[in-house]
Design an enzyme around this catalytic site. Structure first.
Site, PDB file in Angstrom:
ATOM      1  N   CYS A  62      49.387  58.500  68.640  1.00 17.39           N
ATOM      2  CA  CYS A  62      49.010  58.158  67.257  1.00 17.39           C
ATOM      3  C   CYS A  62      49.480  59.196  66.253  1.00 17.39           C
ATOM      4  CB  CYS A  62      47.504  57.967  67.172  1.00 17.39           C
ATOM      5  SG  CYS A  62      46.917  56.714  68.324  1.00 17.39           S
ATOM      6  N   HIS A  71      45.422  58.302  60.018  1.00 16.31           N
ATOM      7  CA  HIS A  71      45.595  57.382  61.145  1.00 16.31           C
ATOM      8  C   HIS A  71      44.365  56.481  61.204  1.00 16.31           C
ATOM      9  CE1 HIS A  71      46.018  55.704  65.047  1.00 16.31           C
ATOM     10  NE2 HIS A  71      45.090  56.458  65.604  1.00 16.31           N
ATOM     11  N   ASN A 122      43.636  49.615  65.458  1.00 14.08           N
ATOM     12  CA  ASN A 122      44.415  50.837  65.689  1.00 14.08           C
ATOM     13  C   ASN A 122      45.775  50.448  66.283  1.00 14.08           C
ATOM     14  OD1 ASN A 122      45.515  53.201  66.681  1.00 14.08           O
ATOM     15  ND2 ASN A 122      43.598  53.971  67.533  1.00 14.08           N
TER      16      ASN A 122
HETATM   17  O1  UT7 Z   1      43.932  56.446  68.199  1.00 12.98           O
HETATM   18  C1  UT7 Z   1      43.427  57.369  69.093  1.00 12.98           C
HETATM   19  C2  UT7 Z   1      42.235  57.995  68.553  1.00 12.98           C
HETATM   20  N1  UT7 Z   1      41.075  57.272  69.017  1.00 12.98           N
HETATM   21  C3  UT7 Z   1      39.941  57.425  68.367  1.00 12.98           C
HETATM   22  O2  UT7 Z   1      39.896  58.098  67.367  1.00 12.98           O
HETATM   23  C4  UT7 Z   1      38.692  56.783  68.933  1.00 12.98           C
HETATM   24  C5  UT7 Z   1      37.523  57.699  68.684  1.00 12.98           C
HETATM   25  N2  UT7 Z   1      36.288  57.149  69.211  1.00 12.98           N
HETATM   26  C6  UT7 Z   1      35.644  56.116  68.617  1.00 12.98           C
HETATM   27  O3  UT7 Z   1      36.127  55.569  67.646  1.00 12.98           O
HETATM   28  C7  UT7 Z   1      34.310  55.709  69.166  1.00 12.98           C
HETATM   29  O4  UT7 Z   1      33.876  56.632  70.127  1.00 12.98           O
HETATM   30  C8  UT7 Z   1      34.296  54.274  69.802  1.00 12.98           C
HETATM   31  C9  UT7 Z   1      34.476  53.236  68.731  1.00 12.98           C
HETATM   32  C10 UT7 Z   1      35.425  54.163  70.821  1.00 12.98           C
HETATM   33  C11 UT7 Z   1      32.982  54.006  70.504  1.00 12.98           C
HETATM   34  O5  UT7 Z   1      31.903  54.180  69.599  1.00 12.98           O
HETATM   35  P1  UT7 Z   1      30.629  55.026  70.019  1.00 12.98           P
HETATM   36  O6  UT7 Z   1      29.702  54.968  68.882  1.00 12.98           O
HETATM   37  O7  UT7 Z   1      31.114  56.375  70.477  1.00 12.98           O
HETATM   38  O8  UT7 Z   1      30.041  54.164  71.204  1.00 12.98           O
HETATM   39  P2  UT7 Z   1      29.744  54.622  72.708  1.00 12.98           P
HETATM   40  O9  UT7 Z   1      31.009  54.767  73.465  1.00 12.98           O
HETATM   41  O10 UT7 Z   1      28.794  55.761  72.678  1.00 12.98           O
HETATM   42  O11 UT7 Z   1      28.968  53.372  73.245  1.00 12.98           O
HETATM   43  C12 UT7 Z   1      27.666  53.001  72.766  1.00 12.98           C
HETATM   44  C13 UT7 Z   1      27.203  51.771  73.496  1.00 12.98           C
HETATM   45  C14 UT7 Z   1      27.345  51.863  74.995  1.00 12.98           C
HETATM   46  O12 UT7 Z   1      26.243  51.177  75.571  1.00 12.98           O
HETATM   47  P3  UT7 Z   1      25.015  52.025  76.200  1.00 12.98           P
HETATM   48  O13 UT7 Z   1      25.623  52.872  77.255  1.00 12.98           O
HETATM   49  O14 UT7 Z   1      24.479  52.819  75.042  1.00 12.98           O
HETATM   50  O15 UT7 Z   1      24.123  50.949  76.676  1.00 12.98           O
HETATM   51  C15 UT7 Z   1      28.586  51.079  75.288  1.00 12.98           C
HETATM   52  O16 UT7 Z   1      28.597  50.503  76.580  1.00 12.98           O
HETATM   53  O17 UT7 Z   1      27.996  50.663  73.089  1.00 12.98           O
HETATM   54  C16 UT7 Z   1      28.509  49.999  74.245  1.00 12.98           C
HETATM   55  N3  UT7 Z   1      29.804  49.424  73.913  1.00 12.98           N
HETATM   56  C17 UT7 Z   1      29.968  48.204  73.387  1.00 12.98           C
HETATM   57  N4  UT7 Z   1      29.095  47.236  73.063  1.00 12.98           N
HETATM   58  C18 UT7 Z   1      29.588  46.103  72.533  1.00 12.98           C
HETATM   59  C19 UT7 Z   1      31.024  50.019  74.041  1.00 12.98           C
HETATM   60  N5  UT7 Z   1      31.978  49.180  73.605  1.00 12.98           N
HETATM   61  C20 UT7 Z   1      31.354  48.052  73.201  1.00 12.98           C
HETATM   62  C21 UT7 Z   1      31.796  46.847  72.648  1.00 12.98           C
HETATM   63  N6  UT7 Z   1      30.889  45.892  72.321  1.00 12.98           N
HETATM   64  N7  UT7 Z   1      33.107  46.585  72.408  1.00 12.98           N
END
Ligand code: UT7
Length: 347
Positions: free
Chosen positions: A115, A258, A288
């Site tokens: 990215c 980005h 993204n």
């Molecule tokens: O381009 C490269 C750079 N990439 C980035 O900058 C990405 C940076 N990271 C992020 O943007 C965020 O970390 C994410 C959007 C990927 C994830 O958001 P988050 O607030 O960190 O969520 P999380 O991974 O902590 O997940 C929270 C909950 C989990 O459930 P439990 O364990 O709390 O029950 C996940 O299983 O959300 C769940 N979850 C979803 N639920 C519904 C994860 N993905 C999904 C989904 N739909 N698509």
């Protein structure tokens, strides 16, 4: 060729797959919903390449539009840099784009920095231009990560989209310089946070010799670690760049980051007290698109008139590597160096 003082940004274009998938449609495939995706990321839809659509075709369309915008012929180009992490050919996709465009005088090669790739490629082009060895270049960011996401992994498949965008750049006098400063960083010790890695399969060649079989694992990401990395390193590198160039956040017309997550955009803007009206975002429609996000956003904002010639733009790319970078840009437009192009191509 005489040594140039600067590099002007004189044209732009984009290439997008025809089909866009909504969050609700992805909910038919994995357990997710529009509310979760929008509130956690700001993403509402993403384009996904279908049959006949490739990095080459999307990048070539972006390149064609940028050439038309700049008012150049393909034969005017000396250099094509294609930032991509999802090439059509591991030996290089840029030469295919060169072939499609008919840019017979241009040398063309790929740059891989996920990215951060577009900014790294733009900065690389500026070095050739400032040394006097290149006069006109096309810098393209293009990715087709739909090839490499696990469509059954809801943590990653909702984030990425496919697309390409290009910027035409040209040697110019100091007054028209469009790259006022830059910073680039890598940290391979954190490589494991976000990978599209070789699979570990081997094939026996002869007794005692095993060769690795080509092939890659789907994208793996520790989302929380990458999020923390982004909200820590992006403000730090931008501050270093702004301090180093004697620029205050109030002087910026636009913040162009980005497009990975709206929450990252908001956090960085807040850190510099930049109001949301000056933060460029199109995550809602494209997700993204990796190396394509920054030029895709720039192209959209140039074509809808938000970004005007002379506008000052602070940009930062960040992602796998880990890698990150920042650049202070001034949009020139087709008239910046006396080129005769205009906004005739479709956005
Ligand atoms: O381009 C490269 C750079 N990439 C980035 O900058 C990405 C940076 N990271 C992020 O943007 C965020 O970390 C994410 C959007 C990927 C994830 O958001 P988050 O607030 O960190 O969520 P999380 O991974 O902590 O997940 C929270 C909950 C989990 O459930 P439990 O364990 O709390 O029950 C996940 O299983 O959300 C769940 N979850 C979803 N639920 C519904 C994860 N993905 C999904 C989904 N739909 N698509």
């Amino acid at each position: 060729m005489a040594e140039a003082v600067g590099m002007a940004l004189v044209g732009c274009g984009s290439g997008l797959p025809a089909v866009s998938l909504s969050n609700a449609q992805l909910g038919e495939r994995v357990e997710t919903n529009d509310d979760w995706i929008r509130s956690r990321t700001g993403i509402g839809a993403r384009h996904v390449a279908g049959p006949g659509e490739t990095v080459t075709s999307l990048a070539s369309e972006a390149g064609r539009q940028a050439l038309a915008h700049a008012g150049w012929h393909a034969s005017d180009l000396d250099l094509i840099l294609l930032a991509t992490s999802s090439p059509d050919d591991l030996f290089g996709t840029a030469p295919r784009v060169q072939g499609v465009l008919g840019a017979s005088n241009a040398v063309a090669f790929d740059i891989t920095a996920a990215c951060s790739g577009f900014l790294f490629a733009l900065i690389t082009a500026s070095q050739y231009i400032r040394s006097g060895s290149v006069r006109r270049a096309l810098v393209i960011g293009a990715d087709q990560l739909s090839r490499w996401v696990d469509w059954d992994d809801r943590r990653t498949c909702v984030l990425f989209g496919d697309g390409a965008a290009a910027v035409a750049v040209e040697a110019c006098s100091g007054a028209n310089n469009g790259l006022l400063g830059f910073r680039m960083r890598s940290d391979g010790s954190r490589n494991g946070c976000l990978t599209l890695a070789q699979s570990e399969e081997h094939t026996s060649v002869v007794a005692g010799s095993q060769a690795q079989r080509g092939g890659f694992e789907p994208i793996q990401m520790n989302g929380q670690e990458v999020y923390k990395f982004a909200v820590r390193e992006v403000p730090a590198i931008l501050k270093d760049l702004l301090d180093g160039t004697g620029t205050s956040p109030g002087q910026l017309d636009w913040l162009l980051l980005h497009q990975a997550n709206q929450r990252i955009l908001d956090a960085v803007a807040e850190r510099f007290a930049i109001p949301s009206e000056r933060v460029l975002s199109n995550l809602a429609r494209y997700g993204n698109t990796s190396a394509a996000t920054i030029p895709l956003m720039l192209n959209e904002a140039v074509r809808d008139g938000r970004v005007q010639p002379g506008h000052l733009i602070a940009s930062s790319g960040f992602g796998a590597g880990l890698s990150w970078g920042a650049a202070l840009l001034r949009w020139g437009g087709p008239q910046a160096t006396g080129a005769s192009g205009g906004l005739t191509a479709a956005p």
